[in-house]
Write a protein that holds these residues in place. Structure first.
Motif, PDB file in Angstrom:
ATOM      1  N   LEU A  43       0.836  -1.121   0.189  1.00  0.00           N
ATOM      2  CA  LEU A  43       0.058  -0.036  -0.264  1.00  0.00           C
ATOM      3  C   LEU A  43       0.857   1.125   0.195  1.00  0.00           C
ATOM      4  CD1 LEU A  43      -2.890  -0.813   2.578  1.00  0.00           C
ATOM      5  CD2 LEU A  43      -3.061  -0.163   0.234  1.00  0.00           C
ATOM      6  N   CYS A  44       2.035   1.506   0.802  1.00  0.00           N
ATOM      7  CA  CYS A  44       2.643   2.489   1.053  1.00  0.00           C
ATOM      8  C   CYS A  44       3.524   2.801  -0.460  1.00  0.00           C
ATOM      9  CB  CYS A  44       3.862   2.317   2.049  1.00  0.00           C
ATOM     10  SG  CYS A  44       2.891   2.344   3.642  1.00  0.00           S
ATOM     11  N   SER A  45       4.094   1.725  -0.929  1.00  0.00           N
ATOM     12  CA  SER A  45       4.596   1.591  -2.256  1.00  0.00           C
ATOM     13  C   SER A  45       3.782   2.491  -3.372  1.00  0.00           C
ATOM     14  CB  SER A  45       5.020   0.367  -2.844  1.00  0.00           C
ATOM     15  OG  SER A  45       5.680   0.681  -4.150  1.00  0.00           O
ATOM     16  N   GLU A  46       2.616   2.116  -3.550  1.00  0.00           N
ATOM     17  CA  GLU A  46       1.489   2.794  -4.220  1.00  0.00           C
ATOM     18  C   GLU A  46       1.393   4.392  -3.828  1.00  0.00           C
ATOM     19  OE1 GLU A  46       0.023   1.897  -7.230  1.00  0.00           O
ATOM     20  OE2 GLU A  46       1.558   0.118  -7.045  1.00  0.00           O
ATOM     21  N   GLY A  47       1.340   4.426  -2.526  1.00  0.00           N
ATOM     22  CA  GLY A  47       1.066   5.857  -2.097  1.00  0.00           C
ATOM     23  C   GLY A  47       2.270   6.747  -2.426  1.00  0.00           C
ATOM     24  N   ALA A  98       3.272 -18.521  -1.854  1.00  0.00           N
ATOM     25  CA  ALA A  98       2.040 -17.931  -2.348  1.00  0.00           C
ATOM     26  C   ALA A  98       1.577 -16.993  -1.520  1.00  0.00           C
ATOM     27  CB  ALA A  98       1.341 -19.279  -3.064  1.00  0.00           C
ATOM     28  N   TYR A  99       1.439 -17.266  -0.327  1.00  0.00           N
ATOM     29  CA  TYR A  99       0.664 -16.317   0.518  1.00  0.00           C
ATOM     30  C   TYR A  99       1.496 -14.831   0.469  1.00  0.00           C
ATOM     31  CZ  TYR A  99      -1.566 -20.275   2.869  1.00  0.00           C
ATOM     32  OH  TYR A  99      -1.999 -21.102   2.980  1.00  0.00           O
ATOM     33  N   PHE A 100       2.779 -14.661   0.432  1.00  0.00           N
ATOM     34  CA  PHE A 100       3.368 -13.491   0.225  1.00  0.00           C
ATOM     35  C   PHE A 100       3.308 -12.939  -1.184  1.00  0.00           C
ATOM     36  CE2 PHE A 100       6.940 -14.982   3.594  1.00  0.00           C
ATOM     37  CZ  PHE A 100       5.851 -14.692   4.731  1.00  0.00           C
ATOM     38  N   ALA A 101       3.392 -13.802  -2.261  1.00  0.00           N
ATOM     39  CA  ALA A 101       3.091 -13.258  -3.743  1.00  0.00           C
ATOM     40  C   ALA A 101       1.771 -12.733  -3.603  1.00  0.00           C
ATOM     41  CB  ALA A 101       3.472 -14.438  -4.383  1.00  0.00           C
ATOM     42  N   THR A 103      -0.129 -11.665  -1.624  1.00  0.00           N
ATOM     43  CA  THR A 103      -0.315 -10.507  -0.668  1.00  0.00           C
ATOM     44  C   THR A 103       0.370  -9.054  -1.356  1.00  0.00           C
ATOM     45  OG1 THR A 103      -0.338 -11.710   1.403  1.00  0.00           O
ATOM     46  CG2 THR A 103       0.158  -9.323   1.774  1.00  0.00           C
ATOM     47  N   VAL A 104       1.323  -9.172  -2.006  1.00  0.00           N
ATOM     48  CA  VAL A 104       1.978  -8.231  -2.896  1.00  0.00           C
ATOM     49  C   VAL A 104       1.006  -7.696  -3.868  1.00  0.00           C
ATOM     50  CG1 VAL A 104       3.752  -7.586  -4.377  1.00  0.00           C
ATOM     51  CG2 VAL A 104       4.419  -8.966  -2.327  1.00  0.00           C
ATOM     52  N   LEU A 105       0.151  -8.613  -4.564  1.00  0.00           N
ATOM     53  CA  LEU A 105      -0.546  -8.376  -5.774  1.00  0.00           C
ATOM     54  C   LEU A 105      -1.888  -7.692  -5.073  1.00  0.00           C
ATOM     55  CD1 LEU A 105      -0.372 -11.501  -7.863  1.00  0.00           C
ATOM     56  CD2 LEU A 105       0.529  -9.245  -8.269  1.00  0.00           C
ATOM     57  N   VAL A 106      -2.278  -8.198  -3.934  1.00  0.00           N
ATOM     58  CA  VAL A 106      -3.516  -7.618  -3.424  1.00  0.00           C
ATOM     59  C   VAL A 106      -3.313  -6.041  -2.849  1.00  0.00           C
ATOM     60  CG1 VAL A 106      -5.336  -7.925  -1.558  1.00  0.00           C
ATOM     61  CG2 VAL A 106      -4.589  -9.654  -3.022  1.00  0.00           C
ATOM     62  N   TYR A 112      -3.678   0.801  -5.389  1.00  0.00           N
ATOM     63  CA  TYR A 112      -3.864   1.472  -6.538  1.00  0.00           C
ATOM     64  C   TYR A 112      -5.211   2.107  -6.602  1.00  0.00           C
ATOM     65  CZ  TYR A 112      -4.384   2.541 -11.481  1.00  0.00           C
ATOM     66  OH  TYR A 112      -4.448   3.290 -12.863  1.00  0.00           O
ATOM     67  N   LEU A 113      -6.423   1.308  -6.129  1.00  0.00           N
ATOM     68  CA  LEU A 113      -7.656   1.478  -6.066  1.00  0.00           C
ATOM     69  C   LEU A 113      -7.840   2.769  -4.827  1.00  0.00           C
ATOM     70  CD1 LEU A 113     -10.756   0.410  -6.419  1.00  0.00           C
ATOM     71  CD2 LEU A 113     -10.573  -0.571  -4.317  1.00  0.00           C
ATOM     72  N   LEU A 114      -6.997   2.729  -3.846  1.00  0.00           N
ATOM     73  CA  LEU A 114      -7.291   3.665  -2.849  1.00  0.00           C
ATOM     74  C   LEU A 114      -6.731   5.134  -3.224  1.00  0.00           C
ATOM     75  CD1 LEU A 114      -6.484   1.860   0.552  1.00  0.00           C
ATOM     76  CD2 LEU A 114      -9.005   2.539  -0.290  1.00  0.00           C
ATOM     77  N   PHE A 115      -5.597   4.930  -3.904  1.00  0.00           N
ATOM     78  CA  PHE A 115      -4.670   6.333  -3.903  1.00  0.00           C
ATOM     79  C   PHE A 115      -4.857   6.842  -5.467  1.00  0.00           C
ATOM     80  CE2 PHE A 115      -1.940   4.303  -0.977  1.00  0.00           C
ATOM     81  CZ  PHE A 115      -2.205   5.070   0.043  1.00  0.00           C
TER      82      PHE A 115
END
Length: 132
Positions: A43-47, A98-101, A103-106, A112-115
């Motif tokens: 999330l922070c990366s997109e922000g 797969a959980y981490f991968a 999570t990065v995608l989500v 992106y959706l929020l920002f």
């Protein structure tokens, strides 16, 4: 004790090493906390991306851009943070968990959706369909 690095994506929470040799997940709680941290980083990366894009627009009205001007230094710091977060997220995916991968995608998608929703409301006339 050295762990064998997986060569394919897997769903698991036992002996999951993340970023550093001493940071090993061994319980569902550890995995959930790691997934939450990765989600927040995505999330922070997109922000940071959006902040870097918007900084020149806000700063252009009152500041001259120079090498050591405050707007340029702030943008440089945001760039460094964005690159750092991007590499951390890449390394999280490279664990092949797969959980981490996922999570990065989500996290990136939700970020992106929020920002970006407000920025995408104002479409550029060059991007619009010329037939309509």
């Amino acid at each position: 004790m050295t762990m064998m690095m997986p060569t394919a994506f897997y769903f698991g929470y036992q002996n999951v090493e993340l970023l550093f040799p001493g940071l090993v997940m061994n319980s569902p709680t550890d995995l959930v906390l790691a997934v939450l941290a990765i989600f927040i980083l995505a999330l922070c990366s997109e922000g940071f991306k959006l902040a870097r894009e918007n900084l020149p627009l806000r700063a252009a009205s009152g500041h001259r851009w120079q090498l050591l001007s405050w707007p340029h230094l702030v943008q440089t710091l945001l760039h460094v943070l964005q690159v750092l977060l991007s590499y951390v997220l890449m390394l999280a995916v490279m664990t092949y968990n797969a959980y981490f991968a996922l999570t990065v995608l989500v996290g990136a998608s939700v970020g992106y959706l929020l920002f970006r929703w407000r920025k995408n409301m104002h479409t550029d006339s060059d991007l619009e369909d010329p037939c309509h």
